[in-house]
Scaffold this motif. Structure first.
Motif, short mmCIF file in Angstrom:
data_model
loop_
_atom_site.label_atom_id
_atom_site.label_comp_id
_atom_site.label_asym_id
_atom_site.label_seq_id
_atom_site.Cartn_x
_atom_site.Cartn_y
_atom_site.Cartn_z
N PHE A 19 11.45 16.05 -24.71
CA PHE A 19 12.24 14.99 -24.07
C PHE A 19 12.26 15.27 -22.58
CE2 PHE A 19 16.73 13.72 -22.80
CZ PHE A 19 16.42 12.39 -22.61
N LYS A 20 11.55 14.46 -21.81
CA LYS A 20 11.51 14.65 -20.36
C LYS A 20 12.84 14.21 -19.76
CE LYS A 20 6.50 14.05 -20.08
NZ LYS A 20 5.36 13.26 -19.50
N ILE A 21 13.50 15.13 -19.10
CA ILE A 21 14.83 14.86 -18.57
C ILE A 21 14.77 13.76 -17.51
CG2 ILE A 21 16.78 15.88 -17.32
CD1 ILE A 21 15.92 18.59 -18.62
N PRO A 22 15.44 12.64 -17.71
CA PRO A 22 15.37 11.51 -16.76
C PRO A 22 16.33 11.68 -15.59
CG PRO A 22 16.73 10.90 -18.62
CD PRO A 22 16.24 12.30 -18.91
N LYS A 23 16.15 12.75 -14.87
CA LYS A 23 17.06 13.07 -13.77
C LYS A 23 16.38 14.04 -12.82
CE LYS A 23 21.46 15.56 -13.05
NZ LYS A 23 22.12 14.58 -12.16
N HIS A 24 16.61 13.86 -11.52
CA HIS A 24 16.08 14.83 -10.55
C HIS A 24 16.79 16.16 -10.74
CE1 HIS A 24 14.61 16.64 -6.88
NE2 HIS A 24 15.86 16.91 -6.54
N VAL A 25 16.01 17.24 -10.76
CA VAL A 25 16.57 18.57 -10.99
C VAL A 25 16.38 19.41 -9.74
CG1 VAL A 25 16.43 20.68 -12.36
CG2 VAL A 25 16.15 18.44 -13.47
N HIS A 26 17.46 19.99 -9.25
CA HIS A 26 17.38 20.88 -8.09
C HIS A 26 16.81 22.24 -8.53
CE1 HIS A 26 19.55 18.06 -5.56
NE2 HIS A 26 20.44 17.91 -6.52
N THR A 27 16.65 23.16 -7.59
CA THR A 27 16.10 24.47 -7.89
C THR A 27 16.80 25.07 -9.11
OG1 THR A 27 15.60 24.87 -5.56
CG2 THR A 27 15.65 26.79 -7.01
N PRO A 28 16.05 25.38 -10.18
CA PRO A 28 16.68 25.80 -11.43
C PRO A 28 17.41 27.14 -11.33
CG PRO A 28 14.42 25.07 -11.81
CD PRO A 28 14.60 25.21 -10.32
N ILE A 29 18.71 27.08 -11.49
CA ILE A 29 19.55 28.25 -11.68
C ILE A 29 20.49 27.90 -12.83
CG2 ILE A 29 19.41 29.06 -9.28
CD1 ILE A 29 22.10 27.74 -8.76
N TYR A 30 21.31 28.85 -13.27
CA TYR A 30 22.18 28.61 -14.41
C TYR A 30 23.09 27.40 -14.18
CZ TYR A 30 26.03 29.23 -17.70
OH TYR A 30 26.98 29.03 -18.66
N GLU A 31 23.72 27.33 -13.00
CA GLU A 31 24.64 26.23 -12.72
C GLU A 31 23.94 24.88 -12.75
OE1 GLU A 31 26.37 29.96 -11.43
OE2 GLU A 31 24.42 29.03 -11.00
N VAL A 32 22.71 24.83 -12.25
CA VAL A 32 21.94 23.58 -12.29
C VAL A 32 21.64 23.19 -13.73
CG1 VAL A 32 19.72 22.53 -11.71
CG2 VAL A 32 20.97 23.85 -9.99
N MET A 33 21.26 24.18 -14.56
CA MET A 33 20.98 23.90 -15.96
C MET A 33 22.22 23.33 -16.65
SD MET A 33 19.74 26.42 -19.06
CE MET A 33 21.37 27.20 -19.21
N MET A 34 23.39 23.89 -16.38
CA MET A 34 24.60 23.41 -17.02
C MET A 34 25.00 22.02 -16.52
SD MET A 34 24.97 25.66 -19.22
CE MET A 34 26.49 25.09 -19.99
N ASP A 35 24.69 21.72 -15.25
CA ASP A 35 24.92 20.36 -14.74
C ASP A 35 24.01 19.36 -15.45
OD1 ASP A 35 26.92 21.08 -12.98
OD2 ASP A 35 25.59 21.22 -11.24
N VAL A 36 22.75 19.76 -15.66
CA VAL A 36 21.81 18.93 -16.41
C VAL A 36 22.33 18.72 -17.83
CG1 VAL A 36 19.50 18.83 -17.42
CG2 VAL A 36 19.78 19.52 -15.04
N HIS A 37 22.87 19.78 -18.41
CA HIS A 37 23.39 19.69 -19.77
C HIS A 37 24.55 18.70 -19.86
CE1 HIS A 37 25.53 21.46 -23.43
NE2 HIS A 37 24.44 20.89 -23.86
#
Length: 223
Positions: A176-194
């Motif tokens: 499932f390609k995430i339909p959202k721009h993702v900033h530099t991947p760190i834990y906090e970014v992953m949880m925001d995506v979640h």
């Protein structure tokens, strides 16, 4: 217009769509419902929360992996029904300092590399091997229903052609390609995506507001 709604409201909206007179289809690849007119034209898109299974399936829970990969940075985790049970962040020296360009992109434009470039390439190889080793652990220990990914196209071959194999094919239906721009991947970014993936999302033009009003119950909160 874009409106985000909770898991509970999304489940009720899904039931309302299925029992309505509006034609609809489910798009598995994008995990969304398409509400159409009588001619088959798309009117409304309703992305389901990742914790809701496809309408045709009846899983008690949804297990999924989130994988975010950019040059030299990766954040990944294993989730069950909205709970993060494991996570890992990888970093690698893949970016040329002066140009700010990844070594992979540099090789595509400049050809052969020198000593510093070979170091970066070596770390690139290890970077993807580490990612795939952790992915293999997830897939060996759990049944994975969906793979939520954000990975630039230039890095896809390095992920799937690593000496340590990826535990799924790049054409795997569960991706499932995430339909959202993702900033530099760190834990906090992953949880925001979640948090984004845990919500349902309605996308429609204002002219179709009447359809939304018909499908949304008065006690359902769109937020």
């Amino acid at each position: 217009m874009n409106q985000f709604i909770s898991k509970e409201a999304s489940l009720q909206l899904l039931r309302n769509i299925e029992s309505s007179s509006f034609p609809f289809v489910y798009d598995y690849e994008k995990h969304r419902m398409l509400i159409m007119d009588e001619q088959g034209n798309d009117l409304i898109y309703f992305r389901l929360p990742i914790v809701l299974p496809p309408p045709s399936q009846a899983e008690d829970q949804v297990n999924y992996v989130i994988l975010l990969v950019q040059s030299g940075n990766c954040a990944m985790g294993y989730f069950e029904n909205g709970l993060n049970l494991d996570h890992k962040v990888f970093r690698s020296y893949m970016v040329r300092k002066k140009q700010g360009k990844s070594q992979i992109k540099h090789l595509k434009t400049k050809g052969k590399s020198r000593a510093g470039s070979r170091v970066r390439l070596g770390e690139t190889v290890e970077f993807f091997e580490n990612i795939n080793e952790r992915l293999q652990e997830y897939f060996e220990e759990h049944e994975i229903n969906r793979i939520a990914m954000s990975c630039s196209k230039i890095l896809i071959p390095y992920l799937f052609n690593s000496k340590v194999s990826t535990p799924f094919d790049k054409r795997d239906d569960r991706i499932f390609k995430i339909p959202k721009h993702v900033h530099t991947p760190i834990y906090e970014v992953m949880m925001d995506v979640h948090k984004f993936l845990l919500k349902g999302e309605l996308v429609y033009e204002a002219v179709h507001q009447a359809i939304i009003d018909e499908l949304v119950d008065e006690d359902m909160k769109l937020r």
